[in-house]
Design a protein around this motif. Structure first.
Motif: not given
Ligand code: MG
Ligand code: 4AD
Length: 452
Positions: A348, A366, A375
């Motif tokens: 991330k 998410d 997502e």
């Molecule tokens: Mg994302």
């Protein structure tokens, strides 16, 4: 929608086909303004199906009632000509229960017979590049078809539900610039634009500039386009998409998730109230939307998701972000949206806050939509101390310069805070049950297309 909502209409338009169809003008003399949707008939009688933004209705014109001149004009009115038609609303055994017995009609915007409306079934079958490309080339005209009109109405209700969710909870709507100097979501999807002899980028997210206003407003949100240079064309990626984002001060990952769940439920609820008919006309199973409106969304850690995927024989290594192919497998058997939390730090961007209990992970989430959609939200807690943000920027190997303003937010009274971004077009695609994200936006942009 009742007629009340439309009083003060432009150019003296008083009657709406949707109202005629719902029986509220039974037996009345009305004037309809719209476009010819279908037309057929003989030398004595014409059946014109007329469309406006609220629906379609059949209009029956008899030569001996309307006179020769009017009858000839109607006979020559091709599909998508605009018309004003007056007549009496009558009940009928036919399709929609109501039709108009025409007394007078005028063609306002005729269609040239040398250039008939291009979207026809036979044209789609013959289209060289396939039906999809043909419809994308004619997108400006395709918007008038009932499928697209229905989608656009659903989309409008989704936007309305997002605004009302945040405004009802005292969030301030706030706007960030679209020209920016640095990435939020990694350099690989940045659009570079020449900017007076320098380079600028189109923003991937409002977030960093929202964080700057967080100490001023504490609760803020936006809906705006974000840009990603996504080279590959998939069912869920656009290069320009609509992004609903929120940022909130004094909040944990958990607090932010509550709002994510809240806004998605509010969207589903609002669609059931305003757009059930439209959802049904697209073939959507309403009971699924009801379930999404009423249930709680379970939480699962990234590690657990990886185990499930490995159990299903999917090749995935710990530390990888989940791409569409993996989310599709994971969410295929989900009954409701699920939050995935605690992704590995390496997966991330720098702004995610490392978990104080185990800094291999970040405090993020998410939200994955079921039925294989994947997502729809990405968010989490932000790194909020100066030392920690410098460490995260350096470990990503990102230059500090473009982020000095962002680091300053931490230098002057940093507080725990967080937020999320929701892909509005993705949510529309999922809740409408569409196959492809391009169905949910009027003019979809991808790596191959910026026209029309
Ligand atoms: Mg994302
Ligand atoms: O997960 P993403 O990249 O997160 C962010 O941009 C954060 N800065 C948001 C925040 O915390 N304020 O994007 C958020 C959401 C995704 O979950 C997805 O729904 C949507 O934006 N999205 C796209 N939608 C359509 N086309 C694309 N290319 C998209 N990229 C992201």
């Amino acid at each position: 929608m009742g007629q009340d909502g439309r009083t003060g209409a432009t150019m003296g338009k008083k009657y709406w086909i949707g109202d005629v169809r719902s029986g509220s003008h039974d037996g009345e003399n009305v004037e309809l303004k719209g476009w010819v949707h279908r037309t057929r008939g003989s030398n004595k009688i014409r059946f014109l199906v007329v469309r406006d933004s609220t629906g379609i209705v059949q209009c029956v014109a008899k030569r001996d009632l309307v006179g020769d001149e009017c009858f000839e004009a109607l006979k020559n009115a091709l599909i998508e000509s605009s018309v004003v038609i007056r007549g009496v609303v009558e009940t009928t055994e036919r399709e929609h229960g109501y039709e108009l017995q025409v007394t007078e009609a005028e063609i306002i915007g005729p269609v040239n017979p040398d250039r008939p409306f291009p979207i026809t079934e036979s044209a789609m079958e013959e289209a060289d590049g396939g039906e999809t490309e043909f419809l994308l080339d004619n997108r400006h005209l395709y918007l008038r078809t009932s499928r697209m009109t229905t989608m656009l109405k659903i989309r409008s209700s989704v936007f309305g539900a997002i605004h009302s969710y945040f405004r009802d909870r005292d969030f301030i709507e706030y706007q960030a610039p679209n020209f920016v100097a640095g990435a939020v979501e990694g350099g690989s999807t940045l659009f570079e634009v020449p900017y007076f002899g320098k380079k600028a980028y189109l923003t991937q997210s409002w977030q960093l500039y929202a964080e700057a206003a967080m100490p001023a407003l504490e609760r803020l949100y936006t809906m705006a386009p974000s840009f990603r240079a996504e080279k590959s064309r998939t069912r869920r990626h656009l290069t320009e998409f609509w992004h609903a984002e929120m940022e909130i001060a004094w909040a944990s990952n958990d607090d932010v998730m509550q709002h994510g769940e809240g806004v998605v439920r509010n969207i589903a609820r609002n669609l059931l109230e305003e757009r059930s008919e439209e959802l049904e006309s697209l073939g959507r199973d309403i009971s699924l939307v009801e379930r999404y409106a009423d249930s709680e969304y379970p939480r699962m850690r990234y590690d657990e998701a990886v185990e499930i995927l490995q159990g299903k024989g999917v090749e995935i290594e710990w530390g990888q972000d989940l791409d569409y192919s993996k989310e599709k497998v994971l969410t295929a058997d989900f009954e409701v949206p699920h939050f995935l939390t605690h992704y590995p730090r390496v997966a991330k961007p720098f702004y995610h806050r490392p978990d104080p209990d185990d800094s291999k992970y970040v405090l993020c989430h998410d939200l994955l939509a079921p039925e294989g959609y994947g997502e729809i939200i990405g968010g989490g807690e932000r790194t909020w101390s100066e030392d920690e943000i410098l460490e995260r920027i350096d470990e990503e190997g990102t230059p500090r310069d473009p982020y000095e303003f962002y680091i300053d937010i931490r230098r002057y009274g940093g507080v725990p805070h967080g937020g999320f971004g929701l892909g509005v077009d993705r949510v529309c695609t999922w809740l409408a049950g569409a196959d492809h994200i391009r169905e949910a936006i009027p003019f979809p942009r991808d790596s191959r297309r910026v026209t029309p």
